[in-house]
Structures are given as structure tokens and as C-alpha cells.
Enzyme design. Structure first.
Site, PDB file in Angstrom:
ATOM      1  CB  SER A 134      13.434   2.113  68.863  1.00  0.00           C
ATOM      2  OG  SER A 134      13.479   3.249  68.581  1.00  0.00           O
ATOM      3  CE1 TYR A 147       9.977   2.962  64.475  1.00  0.00           C
ATOM      4  CE2 TYR A 147      10.713   4.475  65.803  1.00  0.00           C
ATOM      5  CZ  TYR A 147      11.140   3.223  65.777  1.00  0.00           C
ATOM      6  OH  TYR A 147      11.625   2.908  64.836  1.00  0.00           O
TER       7      TYR A 147
HETATM    8  P1  NDP Z   1      15.253  -0.297  57.161  1.00  0.00           P
HETATM    9  O1  NDP Z   1      14.313   0.430  56.519  1.00  0.00           O
HETATM   10  O2  NDP Z   1      16.695  -0.316  56.314  1.00  0.00           O
HETATM   11  O3  NDP Z   1      14.545  -1.978  57.112  1.00  0.00           O
HETATM   12  C1  NDP Z   1      13.476  -2.595  57.587  1.00  0.00           C
HETATM   13  C2  NDP Z   1      13.134  -3.423  57.118  1.00  0.00           C
HETATM   14  O4  NDP Z   1      11.666  -4.317  57.662  1.00  0.00           O
HETATM   15  C3  NDP Z   1      13.348  -4.031  55.795  1.00  0.00           C
HETATM   16  O5  NDP Z   1      12.846  -5.004  55.639  1.00  0.00           O
HETATM   17  C4  NDP Z   1      11.895  -4.405  55.263  1.00  0.00           C
HETATM   18  O6  NDP Z   1      11.440  -5.044  54.675  1.00  0.00           O
HETATM   19  C5  NDP Z   1      10.891  -4.206  56.386  1.00  0.00           C
HETATM   20  N1  NDP Z   1       9.593  -4.510  56.973  1.00  0.00           N
HETATM   21  C6  NDP Z   1       8.722  -2.672  56.971  1.00  0.00           C
HETATM   22  N2  NDP Z   1       7.611  -3.338  56.482  1.00  0.00           N
HETATM   23  C7  NDP Z   1       7.334  -4.652  56.666  1.00  0.00           C
HETATM   24  C8  NDP Z   1       6.683  -5.216  56.458  1.00  0.00           C
HETATM   25  N3  NDP Z   1       5.334  -4.715  55.831  1.00  0.00           N
HETATM   26  N4  NDP Z   1       6.744  -6.512  55.995  1.00  0.00           N
HETATM   27  C9  NDP Z   1       7.302  -7.444  55.956  1.00  0.00           C
HETATM   28  N5  NDP Z   1       8.782  -6.903  56.585  1.00  0.00           N
HETATM   29  C10 NDP Z   1       8.874  -5.546  56.573  1.00  0.00           C
HETATM   30  O7  NDP Z   1      14.877   0.088  58.766  1.00  0.00           O
HETATM   31  P2  NDP Z   1      16.193  -0.717  60.181  1.00  0.00           P
HETATM   32  O8  NDP Z   1      17.144  -1.468  59.239  1.00  0.00           O
HETATM   33  O9  NDP Z   1      16.566   0.557  60.917  1.00  0.00           O
HETATM   34  O10 NDP Z   1      14.831  -1.408  60.657  1.00  0.00           O
HETATM   35  C11 NDP Z   1      14.474  -2.499  61.720  1.00  0.00           C
HETATM   36  C12 NDP Z   1      13.801  -1.811  62.768  1.00  0.00           C
HETATM   37  O11 NDP Z   1      15.142  -1.483  63.775  1.00  0.00           O
HETATM   38  C13 NDP Z   1      13.025  -1.814  62.667  1.00  0.00           C
HETATM   39  O12 NDP Z   1      11.685  -2.476  63.553  1.00  0.00           O
HETATM   40  C14 NDP Z   1      13.197  -0.434  63.227  1.00  0.00           C
HETATM   41  O13 NDP Z   1      12.397   0.350  64.370  1.00  0.00           O
HETATM   42  C15 NDP Z   1      14.183  -1.039  64.297  1.00  0.00           C
HETATM   43  N6  NDP Z   1      14.772   0.536  64.655  1.00  0.00           N
HETATM   44  C16 NDP Z   1      15.977   1.376  63.900  1.00  0.00           C
HETATM   45  C17 NDP Z   1      16.437   2.116  64.449  1.00  0.00           C
HETATM   46  C18 NDP Z   1      17.439   3.284  63.404  1.00  0.00           C
HETATM   47  O14 NDP Z   1      17.829   3.848  63.868  1.00  0.00           O
HETATM   48  N7  NDP Z   1      17.512   2.589  62.182  1.00  0.00           N
HETATM   49  C19 NDP Z   1      16.302   2.342  65.850  1.00  0.00           C
HETATM   50  C20 NDP Z   1      15.908   1.850  66.583  1.00  0.00           C
HETATM   51  C21 NDP Z   1      14.658   0.742  65.961  1.00  0.00           C
HETATM   52  P3  NDP Z   1      10.662  -5.323  52.644  1.00  0.00           P
HETATM   53  O15 NDP Z   1      10.554  -3.653  52.942  1.00  0.00           O
HETATM   54  O16 NDP Z   1      11.068  -5.744  52.059  1.00  0.00           O
HETATM   55  O17 NDP Z   1       9.373  -5.595  53.713  1.00  0.00           O
HETATM   56  C1  8X3 Z   2      14.232   5.000  65.896  1.00  0.00           C
HETATM   57  C2  8X3 Z   2      15.405   5.635  66.702  1.00  0.00           C
HETATM   58  O1  8X3 Z   2      15.105   8.265  67.644  1.00  0.00           O
HETATM   59  O2  8X3 Z   2      14.512   7.806  65.621  1.00  0.00           O
HETATM   60  O3  8X3 Z   2      13.326   4.334  66.036  1.00  0.00           O
HETATM   61  O4  8X3 Z   2      13.161   7.014  66.835  1.00  0.00           O
HETATM   62  S1  8X3 Z   2      14.911   6.877  66.884  1.00  0.00           S
END
Ligand code: NDP
Ligand code: 8X3
Length: 248
Positions: A134, A147
Site C-alpha cells: 500500500s 497499518y
Molecule cells: P476488502 O476488505 O474488500 O478485501 C479484503 C480481503 O481480505 C477479503 O477477501 C477478506 O476475506 C480477506 N481477509 C481479511 N482478513 C482475512 C483473514 N483473517 N483470513 C482470510 N482472508 C482475510 O479490501 P481490499 O480489497 O481493499 O483489500 C485487499 C488488500 O489491498 C489488503 O491487503 C489491503 O490492505 C490492500 N490495499 C487496499 C487499498 C484500498 O484502498 N482499498 C489500498 C492499498 C492496499 P474474508 O473477510 O472473507 O476473510
Molecule cells: C489503503 C490506502 O491510504 O487508506 O492501504 O491507507 S490508505
């Protein structure tokens, strides 16, 4: 046919990545805790999907899921370490230690555990690892504390993996997205739909499909090319200056 394992495929970036890989002809092991969100992949893409519902923090469940892989899903070419979360936006001095631990267990401990388990197979296949980090790992912001720390770990772990895997042919990449509209903010705020909608409103954030397309691009480059790190933001997002507290 190439095989990918995508963590966190129940939602957001992981779901979009699984779909994009399937549409590109891969077979995909889709994982996440919410099994009911994984079943539709199998309904649509049939035998090219293997559903493995587990909590990435649960070592025994991960081992059992990997041991239960059907033979034709065992040769894994691509690991997409996407599962992750942010919890809370409070400053460190007001944050929940339990939430900090959950972020570290999910974003760091589980990511290195699953990577460690799959390394022998990935080396044997000259495969690839794409870690979803991220911008929060590169740029500090108030409330980003643990985070951001976990994502800085993911960035550096990615580069260090590259150093260790030198000469194996395994490719390792980190992708650093900025704001992507997914369930991320809903999770971060404990289910506050208004807060999530307000954050994204009018901002034209990136979509999960934008990130998935980048992941598929990295994964399908010729085998002599390694993207070390790629950072993306929506045009609407940029940087703010340092802050100064006066008269302390
Ligand atoms: P979502 O919340 O939409 O998806 C998160 C995913 O992670 C879900 O499929 C969830 O599945 C899974 N997950 C979380 N905890 C667990 C666990 N303990 N075991 C198994 N699976 C888990 O968020 P995003 O798609 O945005 O996030 C995906 C990645 O992208 C993350 O690593 C996030 O930090 C990163 N990211 C997101 C950004 C954003 O702005 N959205 C920006 C930068 C990075 P379930 O709950 O079904 O287990
Ligand atoms: C998610 C992006 O800017 O919300 O990783 O931390 S931010």
C-alpha cells in the site's frame, strides 16, 4: 494451464484479481473466510476454480487446505498475497492493541507463513509472488500507525525475497495502491457505511478492477522481466505537507 492462489478473494482487489486471472485462462485457488462468496467463482468457471475457505491466521487450516488441494491444483505458479485489512484510524495513543495485533497477524504473520509454505513449489515452477502492499507503507499519515507499518514490512519483505530468490527464476513484486473503493473502509471503520461512502464520494477512486489489471499485467510479463514495485493512485489523490505543532 497456469495456476494461481489468491488470498482474500471474497471481496475487493482479491475477488477482482481472481476473476481477471480466470478470464485470462488461468486456474485459480480462491481463498478467504467467507466461503459463500467463493462458491460463485466455481459456479461460473467450473473446474478451473478450487475453493479453499480458511482464515489466513490459522496455521492448521492453511495446512489442511493446502494438503487437500486436488492434484491438478498443486503446481502453483503464482501466489497473490492480497488478504489484509486496516482496523481503526485512531492515533497510536488511543488505538486498540487488539486491533494492532490483528493487523500484524493478518498483514504480516499470515503473509509470510503462506509464502514460506509455498516457496518450494514456486521455486520448482519458477513462479511468481505478488504482494499487495500500500502507499500507506511509504507515506505516513495520522492514524496510519500499525497499518502503515505492516505495509512497509510487505514492501521490504518483497525486496528481500527477491534478494534471497536470486538465481531461482522466481519473480517477486509488490503493488502499492492508493485509494481503491472496496470493503476496505467498511472493515476499517467497523461497518460504518456512511463513513465509507463519504470517503469515496466524488473522489473517483481506483476500482478493484484497476488493481487486478495491474496484477495480471505483472503476472503475464515475459519471464525475464521483474516488476519490483508499482505504486498507483487515483488522479484525485496526492500528498499533503508536514505538520507543525506550535507552543508545546
Ligand atoms: P476488502 O476488505 O474488500 O478485501 C479484503 C480481503 O481480505 C477479503 O477477501 C477478506 O476475506 C480477506 N481477509 C481479511 N482478513 C482475512 C483473514 N483473517 N483470513 C482470510 N482472508 C482475510 O479490501 P481490499 O480489497 O481493499 O483489500 C485487499 C488488500 O489491498 C489488503 O491487503 C489491503 O490492505 C490492500 N490495499 C487496499 C487499498 C484500498 O484502498 N482499498 C489500498 C492499498 C492496499 P474474508 O473477510 O472473507 O476473510
Ligand atoms: C489503503 C490506502 O491510504 O487508506 O492501504 O491507507 S490508505
Amino acid at each position: 494451464m497456469k495456476t494461481a492462489l489468491v488470498t482474500g478473494a471474497t471481496s475487493g482487489i482479491g475477488a477482482a484479481t481472481a476473476r481477471a486471472l480466470l478470464e485470462a485462462g488461468w486456474q485459480v485457488i480462491v481463498t478467504g473466510r467467507r466461503a459463500e462468496r467463493l462458491a460463485p467463482f466455481a459456479d461460473q468457471f467450473g473446474e478451473r476454480v478450487h475453493v479453499a475457505a480458511f482464515d489466513v491466521r490459522d496455521d492448521a487450516a492453511v495446512d489442511a487446505a493446502l494438503a487437500a488441494l486436488p492434484t491438478h491444483f498443486r503446481s502453483i505458479d503464482l501466489l497473490v498475497n492480497n488478504a489484509g485489512l486496516a482496523l481503526g484510524t485512531a492515533p497510536a495513543q488511543k488505538a486498540s492493541l487488539e486491533q494492532w495485533r490483528t493487523m500484524i497477524e493478518t498483514n504480516v504473520t499470515a503473509l509470510v507463513s503462506i509464502t514460506h509454505r509455498l516457496l518450494p513449489e514456486l521455486i520448482a515452477r519458477k513462479g511468481a509472488i505478488i504482494n499487495v502492499a500500500s502507499v500507506a507503507g511509504s507515506y505516513p499519515y495520522p492514524g496510519g500507525n500499525v497499518y502503515g507499518g505492516t505495509k512497509a514490512f510487505v514492501q521490504q519483505f518483497t525486496l528481500n525475497l527477491r534478494a534471497d530468490l536470486h538465481g531461482t527464476g522466481v519473480r517477486v513484486s509488490a503493488i502499492d495502491p492508493g485509494m481503491v473503493e472496496t470493503e476496505f473502509t467498511l472493515v476499517r471503520t467497523g461497518g460504518d457505511r456512511d463513513a465509507s461512502d463519504t470517503l469515496y464520494a466524488g473522489a473517483e477512486p481506483m476500482t478493484a478492477d484497476d488493481i487486478a489489471a495491474t496484477i495480471v499485467w505483472i503476472a503475464t510479463l515475459p519471464p525475464h522481466l521483474n516488476i519490483n514495485r508499482v505504486e498507483l493512485m487515483p488522479v484525485s489523490q496526492s500528498f499533503a505537507g508536514f505538520q507543525v505543532a506550535r507552543g508545546q
